[in-house]
Design a protein around this motif. Structure first.
Motif, PDB file in Angstrom:
ATOM      1  N   ASN A 645       0.765  -1.237   0.068  1.00  0.00           N
ATOM      2  CA  ASN A 645      -0.064  -0.004   0.050  1.00  0.00           C
ATOM      3  C   ASN A 645       0.896   1.430   0.197  1.00  0.00           C
ATOM      4  OD1 ASN A 645      -1.744   2.134   0.432  1.00  0.00           O
ATOM      5  ND2 ASN A 645      -3.019   1.136   2.223  1.00  0.00           N
ATOM      6  N   THR A 646       1.050   1.875  -1.199  1.00  0.00           N
ATOM      7  CA  THR A 646       1.972   3.117  -1.232  1.00  0.00           C
ATOM      8  C   THR A 646       1.142   4.138  -1.124  1.00  0.00           C
ATOM      9  OG1 THR A 646       1.688   2.904  -3.584  1.00  0.00           O
ATOM     10  CG2 THR A 646       3.693   1.737  -2.575  1.00  0.00           C
ATOM     11  N   GLY A 647      -0.292   4.318  -1.035  1.00  0.00           N
ATOM     12  CA  GLY A 647      -0.957   5.501  -0.929  1.00  0.00           C
ATOM     13  C   GLY A 647      -1.252   5.734   0.532  1.00  0.00           C
ATOM     14  N   ARG A 648      -2.058   6.793   0.583  1.00  0.00           N
ATOM     15  CA  ARG A 648      -2.358   7.512   1.889  1.00  0.00           C
ATOM     16  C   ARG A 648      -3.476   7.020   2.794  1.00  0.00           C
ATOM     17  NH1 ARG A 648      -0.726  13.744   1.185  1.00  0.00           N
ATOM     18  NH2 ARG A 648       1.353  13.561   0.363  1.00  0.00           N
ATOM     19  N   VAL A 649      -4.370   6.055   1.961  1.00  0.00           N
ATOM     20  CA  VAL A 649      -5.490   5.510   2.810  1.00  0.00           C
ATOM     21  C   VAL A 649      -5.446   4.098   2.747  1.00  0.00           C
ATOM     22  CG1 VAL A 649      -6.923   7.643   2.128  1.00  0.00           C
ATOM     23  CG2 VAL A 649      -6.894   5.790   0.538  1.00  0.00           C
ATOM     24  N   LYS A 650      -6.298   3.451   3.504  1.00  0.00           N
ATOM     25  CA  LYS A 650      -6.354   2.062   3.515  1.00  0.00           C
ATOM     26  C   LYS A 650      -6.788   1.465   1.937  1.00  0.00           C
ATOM     27  CE  LYS A 650      -8.079   1.590   8.130  1.00  0.00           C
ATOM     28  NZ  LYS A 650      -9.319   1.248   9.171  1.00  0.00           N
ATOM     29  N   ALA A 651      -6.373   0.478   1.743  1.00  0.00           N
ATOM     30  CA  ALA A 651      -6.959  -0.087   0.557  1.00  0.00           C
ATOM     31  C   ALA A 651      -7.338  -1.724   0.731  1.00  0.00           C
ATOM     32  CB  ALA A 651      -5.245  -0.344  -0.214  1.00  0.00           C
ATOM     33  N   ARG A 652      -8.450  -1.721   0.029  1.00  0.00           N
ATOM     34  CA  ARG A 652      -9.094  -3.074   0.014  1.00  0.00           C
ATOM     35  C   ARG A 652      -8.982  -3.746  -1.322  1.00  0.00           C
ATOM     36  NH1 ARG A 652     -15.169  -2.934   2.211  1.00  0.00           N
ATOM     37  NH2 ARG A 652     -14.746  -5.013   2.181  1.00  0.00           N
ATOM     38  N   VAL A 653      -8.451  -4.917  -1.256  1.00  0.00           N
ATOM     39  CA  VAL A 653      -7.905  -5.641  -2.536  1.00  0.00           C
ATOM     40  C   VAL A 653      -8.610  -7.021  -2.421  1.00  0.00           C
ATOM     41  CG1 VAL A 653      -5.717  -4.179  -2.662  1.00  0.00           C
ATOM     42  CG2 VAL A 653      -5.779  -6.565  -1.466  1.00  0.00           C
ATOM     43  N   GLY A 654      -8.483  -7.688  -3.483  1.00  0.00           N
ATOM     44  CA  GLY A 654      -8.903  -8.809  -3.886  1.00  0.00           C
ATOM     45  C   GLY A 654      -9.053  -9.288  -5.275  1.00  0.00           C
ATOM     46  N   PHE A 655      -8.814 -10.659  -5.512  1.00  0.00           N
ATOM     47  CA  PHE A 655      -8.994 -11.186  -7.170  1.00  0.00           C
ATOM     48  C   PHE A 655     -10.176 -11.499  -7.389  1.00  0.00           C
ATOM     49  CE2 PHE A 655      -4.609 -12.297  -5.560  1.00  0.00           C
ATOM     50  CZ  PHE A 655      -3.915 -11.689  -6.451  1.00  0.00           C
ATOM     51  N   VAL A 656     -10.762 -11.015  -8.783  1.00  0.00           N
ATOM     52  CA  VAL A 656     -12.177 -11.152  -9.079  1.00  0.00           C
ATOM     53  C   VAL A 656     -12.221 -11.899 -10.358  1.00  0.00           C
ATOM     54  CG1 VAL A 656     -12.743  -8.582  -8.406  1.00  0.00           C
ATOM     55  CG2 VAL A 656     -11.620  -9.018 -10.605  1.00  0.00           C
ATOM     56  N   ASP A 657     -13.334 -12.322 -10.748  1.00  0.00           N
ATOM     57  CA  ASP A 657     -13.423 -13.317 -11.803  1.00  0.00           C
ATOM     58  C   ASP A 657     -12.885 -12.712 -13.133  1.00  0.00           C
ATOM     59  OD1 ASP A 657     -14.716 -14.608 -10.257  1.00  0.00           O
ATOM     60  OD2 ASP A 657     -16.905 -14.445 -10.667  1.00  0.00           O
ATOM     61  N   ARG A 658     -12.400 -13.679 -14.113  1.00  0.00           N
ATOM     62  CA  ARG A 658     -11.969 -13.147 -15.219  1.00  0.00           C
ATOM     63  C   ARG A 658     -13.091 -13.263 -16.377  1.00  0.00           C
ATOM     64  NH1 ARG A 658      -8.758 -18.159 -16.471  1.00  0.00           N
ATOM     65  NH2 ARG A 658     -10.681 -18.921 -15.009  1.00  0.00           N
ATOM     66  N   PRO A 659     -13.260 -11.920 -16.721  1.00  0.00           N
ATOM     67  CA  PRO A 659     -14.525 -11.804 -17.763  1.00  0.00           C
ATOM     68  C   PRO A 659     -14.297 -12.944 -19.272  1.00  0.00           C
ATOM     69  CG  PRO A 659     -13.275  -9.852 -17.867  1.00  0.00           C
ATOM     70  CD  PRO A 659     -12.592 -10.853 -16.889  1.00  0.00           C
ATOM     71  N   GLY A 660     -14.991 -13.765 -19.592  1.00  0.00           N
ATOM     72  CA  GLY A 660     -14.917 -14.646 -20.540  1.00  0.00           C
ATOM     73  C   GLY A 660     -14.443 -15.780 -20.350  1.00  0.00           C
ATOM     74  N   ALA A 661     -13.938 -16.054 -19.233  1.00  0.00           N
ATOM     75  CA  ALA A 661     -13.029 -17.452 -18.922  1.00  0.00           C
ATOM     76  C   ALA A 661     -14.061 -18.580 -19.126  1.00  0.00           C
ATOM     77  CB  ALA A 661     -12.408 -17.416 -17.661  1.00  0.00           C
ATOM     78  N   GLU A 662     -13.822 -19.581 -19.798  1.00  0.00           N
ATOM     79  CA  GLU A 662     -14.639 -20.692 -19.844  1.00  0.00           C
ATOM     80  C   GLU A 662     -14.919 -21.218 -18.442  1.00  0.00           C
ATOM     81  OE1 GLU A 662     -14.931 -25.127 -22.150  1.00  0.00           O
ATOM     82  OE2 GLU A 662     -13.529 -23.396 -22.944  1.00  0.00           O
ATOM     83  N   ASP A 663     -13.969 -21.578 -17.746  1.00  0.00           N
ATOM     84  CA  ASP A 663     -13.959 -22.312 -16.285  1.00  0.00           C
ATOM     85  C   ASP A 663     -14.379 -21.085 -15.288  1.00  0.00           C
ATOM     86  OD1 ASP A 663     -11.890 -20.438 -16.354  1.00  0.00           O
ATOM     87  OD2 ASP A 663     -10.487 -22.222 -15.476  1.00  0.00           O
ATOM     88  N   GLY A 664     -14.753 -19.959 -15.516  1.00  0.00           N
ATOM     89  CA  GLY A 664     -15.158 -18.919 -14.480  1.00  0.00           C
ATOM     90  C   GLY A 664     -14.055 -18.995 -13.455  1.00  0.00           C
ATOM     91  N   GLY A 665     -14.427 -18.229 -12.533  1.00  0.00           N
ATOM     92  CA  GLY A 665     -13.535 -18.114 -11.569  1.00  0.00           C
ATOM     93  C   GLY A 665     -12.471 -16.857 -11.660  1.00  0.00           C
ATOM     94  N   ALA A 666     -11.576 -16.582 -10.597  1.00  0.00           N
ATOM     95  CA  ALA A 666     -10.532 -15.623 -10.447  1.00  0.00           C
ATOM     96  C   ALA A 666      -9.234 -16.268 -10.936  1.00  0.00           C
ATOM     97  CB  ALA A 666     -10.308 -15.015  -9.122  1.00  0.00           C
ATOM     98  N   THR A 667      -9.143 -17.574 -10.956  1.00  0.00           N
ATOM     99  CA  THR A 667      -7.900 -18.189 -11.344  1.00  0.00           C
ATOM    100  C   THR A 667      -8.343 -19.539 -12.350  1.00  0.00           C
ATOM    101  OG1 THR A 667      -7.813 -19.534  -9.469  1.00  0.00           O
ATOM    102  CG2 THR A 667      -6.555 -17.499  -9.423  1.00  0.00           C
ATOM    103  N   PRO A 668      -7.384 -19.662 -13.196  1.00  0.00           N
ATOM    104  CA  PRO A 668      -7.519 -21.003 -14.010  1.00  0.00           C
ATOM    105  C   PRO A 668      -7.470 -22.192 -13.072  1.00  0.00           C
ATOM    106  CG  PRO A 668      -5.298 -20.003 -14.441  1.00  0.00           C
ATOM    107  CD  PRO A 668      -6.170 -19.236 -13.573  1.00  0.00           C
TER     108      PRO A 668
END
Length: 762
Positions: A645-668
């Protein structure tokens, strides 16, 4: 392998654009408040790009009684200020030379109905033409509202309005433009502005409220317009026609009509670019200046109409000023005591009696907050005997003056009574001093001849022009709050057995300096209210020598100050504010840096060194996280990702689904993600966890690659699946980060002795 549930950017119904872009990877977060924030910030610095500019507003009202040809008089009395009768208007001027006499005017009116009824040769008596920056005209009964055909029409006939608009446009100086108009059956509101004023007009909105038949029909009611001057000053104009009639029921209906107009007047929302608070200017009460005019229909109460007509006729016929002739003694009348009096003496006695009834009420500018009157010097006519000459006697002390006669009648005016009783127009409304005879009801085609028909309606000030400033409205609300607080304190004292505060000296009341009324700070609204001094009533009079209708036209000239926008200065301020907001917004947005490295214990025992560039950065090739060669059920390969976190405020992060992926989900299916941090509490509608990183802190993410399952191997051999994908790291409120991941497939299917076997590609 930990699962990677689906996730999406929170949706918001505030904008269709936001809904379309909210789930697009890499889209910058859509902030609907940015434009509003910019406008509000620019508006807060309006003193830097506005300049106070005075101008005149002329407001006119006239019940034309559906008379044909009334449009021919509009330009003469409203624009050119003609038709004012000296001595009957309160306007200090002498009779203009060359003006048509009353007899000639009435005779011309009989001979020709196609000419203006205003006297010829009249030069005008008030500010007119280009001296006025805005003309606001309210007309009533432009159609015959007594006709069921007109009153019950499902539409508004635009033809009468067209005639008045054409006549007014022809009379106005060049360059004046129509900025607002509204019609409701017989009610018509027209607003024209000078070129420099029209350029400052914004946020125009009009509406109407019918209060006639069944409480909703348009034969009675109001039309209103709201506009912004210079994006800072809000003006509201209301043209109304309230219920007619001289009885108590009609009076109550007029008050009801007025209350309905206030409740049902709704304007369109102002553009957010003006920087106004949401909801501002949509109802009556938000404006800086309000003007309410029209045929309010309030009558004179508690006084015979014949007496009113007789008193006023003495002035309209100028009989008070005619030297007494010897044969006047022949026209005497007994006063009940056997003493004969002349006509003049009878009038003086009548005025004196009326003054006795209304001595404590006074005349002048009636303020609905205090119920007070600004006119002073109303005296009993019995004290007028003086050695001074007639010209030296003030009008307020002269029993034969029009001023004194009006002062005796105005205490009977229903409007002033209702304002003082807080039943109508009591929340800050004011009216200029009335120095002219009643505007209703006259014989058509005659100058100052009151109703001579069989009905002989009593003269009344039916037509009025009221005004209110924001400061006056705030003062009323403050006064009301103080009265409520005082009433509450009285009730509390009575509950404690003390009817009056000083009834018992032994009672000790609590005292709190911070909340005591004497020391309490002024309400916030009162501190920001504009000063009444910025609105000045220059003239308020009726045009007695306009003969077309049984009502006399009435107008008022106001001088007010508004903040005019200087475009060049506003442009500079807008650019400066935009830069400041952009810098502050960037600093307030979460910002993270993603650093990728190979696992600390990962040695390139599986020919990783054969992959070009792996030797530099250990597992990163041109920004791609590379896992080298992967084999079926081979050893897991790991790469570490550090999110700082290189900013001045809290950061909320997370991996999201890949659009168009046949198997769906955030990772293959061949890749796993493990975040070495405590996930945030789950939110409704979210399946994938998010992680909060404090400023200056980091979060470690481990990516592991391994090929498992025959189906996956088959897809890899057939080329349906490749060891090449992109992970999406979403930063809520910030930019998305894309993390490419790759590997090389090191096995394939082969046929040996009729059996399907996996063979190494080495």
């Amino acid at each position: 392998m930990p699962s990677s549930p689906k996730s999406s950017r929170p949706s918001s119904p505030t904008s269709s654009l936001e809904s379309l872009t909210s789930n697009i990877p890499g889209a910058y977060p859509f902030d609907t408040s940015t434009a509003a924030s910019l406008s509000a910030a620019v508006h807060a610095r309006r003193r830097s790009y506005t300049r106070q500019t005075p101008f005149r507003v002329k407001i006119g009202t006239w019940n034309v009684a559906a008379m044909r040809g009334a449009e021919r008089d509009i330009g003469a009395w409203f624009v050119h200020a003609q038709g004012v009768a000296e001595g009957l208007s309160g306007v200090d001027r002498g009779a203009p030379e060359g003006r048509e006499s009353v007899e000639e005017q009435e005779l011309r009116r009989v001979r020709s109905k196609t000419e203006t009824s205003v006297p010829l040769g009249d030069e005008g008596a008030m500010p007119r033409g280009e001296e006025v920056g805005m003309y606001v005209l309210g007309l009533q009964e432009v159609v015959d509202i007594a006709s069921p055909t007109e009153a019950l029409k499902p539409f508004t006939d635009p033809m009468p309005a067209g005639r008045f608009k054409a006549a007014l446009a022809e009379a106005l100086p060049d360059g004046y433009t129509l900025v607002a108009e509204q019609q409701l059956i017989g009610l018509l509101l027209l607003i024209y502005a000078a070129p420099d004023v029209a350029a400052q007009v914004r946020g125009v909105s009009t509406c109407c409220a019918g209060t006639g038949l069944f409480g909703y029909m348009g034969n009675k009611g109001a039309v209103a317009a709201r506009l912004m001057l210079g994006e800072t000053t809000c003006l509201v104009f209301v043209n109304c026609h309230l219920a007619a009639g001289a009885d108590k029921t009609s009076l109550d209906r007029r008050n009801w009509d007025a209350a309905q107009v206030v409740a049902r007047t709704k304007f369109e929302r102002l553009d957010e670019e003006m920087g106004m608070p949401r909801g501002f200017g949509e109802t009556l009460g938000d404006e800086d200046y309000a003007f309410w005019f029209g045929d309010l229909n309030y009558r004179l109460e508690g006084i015979p109409g014949d007496d009113v007509r007789r008193l006023l006729t003495l002035h309209t016929k100028n009989e008070y000023k005619v030297p007494q002739k010897a044969d006047d003694k022949a026209q005497t009348a007994a006063d009940g005591s056997g003493v004969e009096t002349t006509k003049l003496e009878q009038a003086e006695n009548a005025v004196t009696g009326l003054l006795t009834l209304g001595r404590n009420s006074g005349n002048g500018i009636i303020n609905a907050v205090t119920g007070s009157s600004t006119n002073s010097g109303i005296k009993d006519g019995s004290d007028t005997a003086s050695v001074a000459s007639e010209d030296d006697i003030p009008a307020s002390m002269d029993p034969t003056s029009l001023h004194t006669t009006l002062a005796s009648l105005l205490p009977h005016d229903e409007l002033h009574q209702q304002m003082r009783a807080r039943k109508a127009f009591h929340d800050g409304w004011s009216e200029g001093e009335i120095k002219f005879p009643p505007t209703y009801k006259y014989d058509v085609g005659k100058v100052a001849v009151f109703d001579s028909s069989d009905k002989k309606r009593s003269p009344s000030w039916c037509d009025r022009i009221l005004y209110r400033t924001r400061a006056a409205h705030v003062r009323y609300k403050v006064k009301l709050a103080e009265e409520e607080a005082a009433k509450k304190r009285d009730e509390e004292m009575k509950a404690r057995g003390v009817d009056e505060a000083a009834a018992d000296e032994n009672v000790l009341f609590d005292y709190e300096p911070t909340s005591d009324d004497d020391f309490a700070s002024a309400p916030e609204d009162a501190a920001s209210a504009s000063d009444d001094a910025s609105l000045d009533l220059e003239c308020y009079t009726a045009h007695q020598r306009v003969l077309t209708s049984d009502h006399k036209p009435l107008d008022a000239v106001f001088r007010l100050t508004y903040d005019a926008v200087v475009p060049d200065l506003k442009s500079q301020i807008t650019k400066a504010v935009a830069r400041e907001l952009d810098r502050a917004e960037n600093e307030a947005r979460p910002s993270v840096t993603v650093i990728v490295d190979s696992h600390a214990g990962d040695e390139s025992t599986d020919s990783d060194a054969e992959v070009a560039g792996v030797g530099v950065g250990r597992g990163v090739v041109d920004g791609v996280v590379h896992f080298g060669r992967l084999r079926y059920k081979g050893r897991r390969k790991a790469r570490m990702v550090t999110i700082a976190n290189t900013g001045r405020v809290k950061a909320r992060v997370g991996f999201v689904d890949r659009p168009g992926a046949e198997d769906g989900g955030a990772t293959p299916e061949w890749l796993g993600v493990q975040v070495h941090a405590t996930p945030d509490a789950s939110e409704k509608g979210k399946k994938q966890p998010t992680y909060t990183i404090e400023p200056g802190e980091v979060c470690e993410v481990e990516l592991t690659a391994r090929v498992e399952g025959v189906e996956t191997v088959k897809k890899l051999n057939e080329g349906v699946v490749k060891l090449d994908d992109v992970l999406i790291l979403r930063v809520e409120g910030g930019r998305d980060h894309f993390l490419p991941v790759q590997g090389e497939w090191g096995w394939a299917y082969t046929m040996e002795d009729g059996f399907l076997r996996l063979s190494s590609l080495d």
